[in-house]
Scaffold this active site. Structure first.
Site, short mmCIF file in Angstrom:
data_model
loop_
_atom_site.label_atom_id
_atom_site.label_comp_id
_atom_site.label_asym_id
_atom_site.label_seq_id
_atom_site.Cartn_x
_atom_site.Cartn_y
_atom_site.Cartn_z
N THR A 138 0.90 -2.19 17.50
CA THR A 138 2.15 -2.84 17.09
C THR A 138 3.37 -2.48 17.93
O THR A 138 4.38 -3.19 17.90
CB THR A 138 2.48 -2.49 15.63
N SER B 100 0.82 -1.21 0.00
CA SER B 100 0.00 0.00 0.00
C SER B 100 0.85 1.27 0.00
O SER B 100 1.62 1.51 -0.92
CB SER B 100 -0.96 -0.03 1.19
#
Length: 564
Positions: free
Chosen positions: A500, A64
């Site tokens: 994350t 992306s």
């Protein structure tokens, strides 16, 4: 399942020692040189998922908006949606298995998911334009074929196009023809039909400048643009012939840095937009006569689309429900405009496209966009049936509105946010309403906002509720945030842990940039003190330029307009 063959083939796609990856909303993403084993194993997993669902499954090779040297992979489920959460766990387990454990993990997944190993499997594959993508796609194919799966390699596709292909194949063509040509024809025909009325008035020389992030969107838009001309002329910039993918360009760059991309020529009040690297996000922007940059992000895109749909629904008068789904990051002015001016109900979900998509499915017509420009509109089967019926049987104005809705249904890619599809919808609405980009921007004024990060020893000390807008623990933090918010007008703030890394993300908005920056600092300090902050304590802003990156509203108050 020939586990010996899998073992032999897997040696050719060996897992690097110590590498641990997590499958998330974006699938797997990391440096391309670390992904060969992951791609092979996702080919294996796609076969198992196809057998279990008795459907075609998609595998998209892309990272992306990440830098060109990165890559990634994500699986697409039968209706063109993201991979089911339970299979995200299987993907993580399979990707991280050591070589000697791989056969056992495959058997475990098959047993847990009740996979019929005698069932046929079919997988479709797409990839973006990264230098590593063709090689990594071949690794996916190796995984599919070693388990006896059949495949079709579409080659270069945008991510939304692959989602579209998967849904077309699993709907036996009812959603559309599962070819690139079929995609172009379906969207372009709907756009041309929808905009006939506008262009009959003589507004037939519309031009849009498109920053394609040096990515796949440039190739596909170049192929497609003759289908919808002369109604819309698109000029492509950052088309991949020079610059690097996503470098100083693309939707993520424009949104994050609040400035136009390099490589695009902008004159005052010209409409411009940017795709991201795999063309599933879009943002608009322009320079005013004074040279001031104006960003029109996902919040304002959702507002434009929702307002148009509300008008059409009032015309047909058939009681279909319309809902807008946002996250806590949506600017407060957009929420107020939708609820107070347009009288459209707004719902908030946790951050992440899959949460917005699922909530939008609860309405006859569900609109969702993240502020980053990723979003689409979903129509229930009942709504589609009713609209098509009204388009055939109604009288005059009602039939005209129903016909517009019928074309809108075909113009949206309902599987996922799609920059090309969303661009055509936006351009159609602006043409039909006779709106300039400045008039669209003026629907409301964004409140100034600020996002900060606080490093903590363990992000798991923070837990939230109410779509991440309220802190449950640690004790006392939400009360502290509530007290700070009370100090400022039109203000709100929330904090949420990163998915994350050990940081806590802070969001604040208020009636002026100065108040916003003060609130963000004070909330960050509360997080640092109550949630185990580490490293340097948050610092109060000292520079008058500190707020520019995230500020969009220039006045001190949110202004809501009452009409088009």
């Amino acid at each position: 399942m020939d586990l010996d063959a899998v073992t032999k083939q897997s040696v050719l796609h060996a897992k690097p020692d110590g590498l641990i990856l997590q499958y998330g909303t974006a699938g797997f993403r990391t440096k391309a040189e670390h992904l060969d084993h992951v791609m092979f194993r996702m080919g294996l997993l796609a076969v198992l998922r196809s057998k279990q669902t008795k459907s075609t499954i998609g595998v998209m090779v892309t990272a992306s908006h990440n830098p060109e040297e990165d890559n990634g992979v994500k699986l697409v489920d039968p209706l063109g949606e993201m991979l089911a959460a339970s299979w995200e766990e299987h993907a993580t387990c399979l990707a991280n298995a050591e070589e000697q454990h791989l056969p056992r993990v495959l058997v475990d997944i098959s047993e847990k998911a009740a996979v019929d190993l005698h069932q046929d499997a079919f997988v479709v594959i797409g990839r973006d334009t990264r230098p590593s993508s063709e090689r990594l796609s071949q690794s996916v194919i190796d995984g599919v074929t070693v388990l006896g799966g059949q495949f079709y390699d579409y080659g270069l596709l945008t991510t939304p196009q692959l989602h579209y292909m998967v849904f077309c194949r699993n709907s036996n063509g009812q959603y559309g023809k599962a070819t690139v040509e079929g995609y172009y024809q379906k969207l372009s025909s709907a756009f041309v039909e929808l905009t006939k009325q506008a262009f009959c008035r003589g507004d037939d020389h519309r031009t849009l400048k498109v920053d394609c992030a040096n990515g796949i969107g440039a190739l596909k838009l170049a192929e497609m643009k003759h289908y919808f001309s002369p109604g819309l002329s698109v000029q492509l910039f950052n088309d991949g012939t020079k610059g690097k993918l996503n470098h100083l360009c693309g939707a993520d760059f424009v949104k994050s840095h609040q400035k136009p991309p390099q490589g695009i020529e902008m004159r005052a009040n010209e409409r411009c937009c940017s795709f991201d690297g795999d063309a599933d996000r879009i943002v608009y922007y322009y320079h005013d006569a004074d040279g001031q940059f104006h960003l029109i992000d996902g919040d304002k895109i959702a507002t434009l689309i929702s307002s148009f749909l509300k008008e059409l629904l009032l015309e047909i008068g058939d009681g279909l429900s319309l809902g807008v789904v946002q996250t806590a990051y949506a600017n407060g002015s957009s929420t107020r405009y939708l609820e107070e001016v347009m009288k459209v109900p707004v719902y908030c979900t946790k951050t992440g496209v899959k949460h917005l998509h699922h909530k939008a499915q609860e309405f006859d017509i569900g609109v969702y966009f993240e502020a980053n420009g990723h979003g689409t509109v979903l129509f229930s089967k009942a709504a589609e049936t009713k609209i098509k019926q009204l388009a055939k049987e109604s009288e005059d104005e009602k039939r005209k509105a129903a016909k517009m809705l019928e074309n809108i249904i075909d113009l949206f890619n309902q599987t996922i946010g799609d920059a090309i599809s969303d661009m055509l919808v936006i351009e159609a609405i602006l043409a039909l309403k006779g709106l300039t980009v400045q008039q669209w921007d003026a629907l409301y004024t964004d409140l100034p906002n600020r996002q900060l990060k606080v490093k903590v020893a363990d992000r798991q000390v923070i837990s939230t509720t109410d779509a991440e807008r309220q802190v449950v623990k640690p004790p006392g933090l939400q009360e502290a945030i509530n007290d700070l918010v009370k100090k400022y007008r039109l203000s709100r703030a929330f904090v949420r842990p990163s998915g994350t890394e050990d940081i806590v993300r802070v969001y604040a908005e208020a009636d002026s940039q100065e108040n916003t920056d003060s609130l963000a600092y004070e909330v960050s300090l509360a997080v640092f003190q109550l949630a185990g902050g580490i490293g340097e304590r948050p610092q109060r802003a000292s520079s008058p330029c500190w707020g520019r990156r995230w500020s969009r509203g220039r006045g001190s108050l949110s202004v809501l307009r009452t009409g088009w």
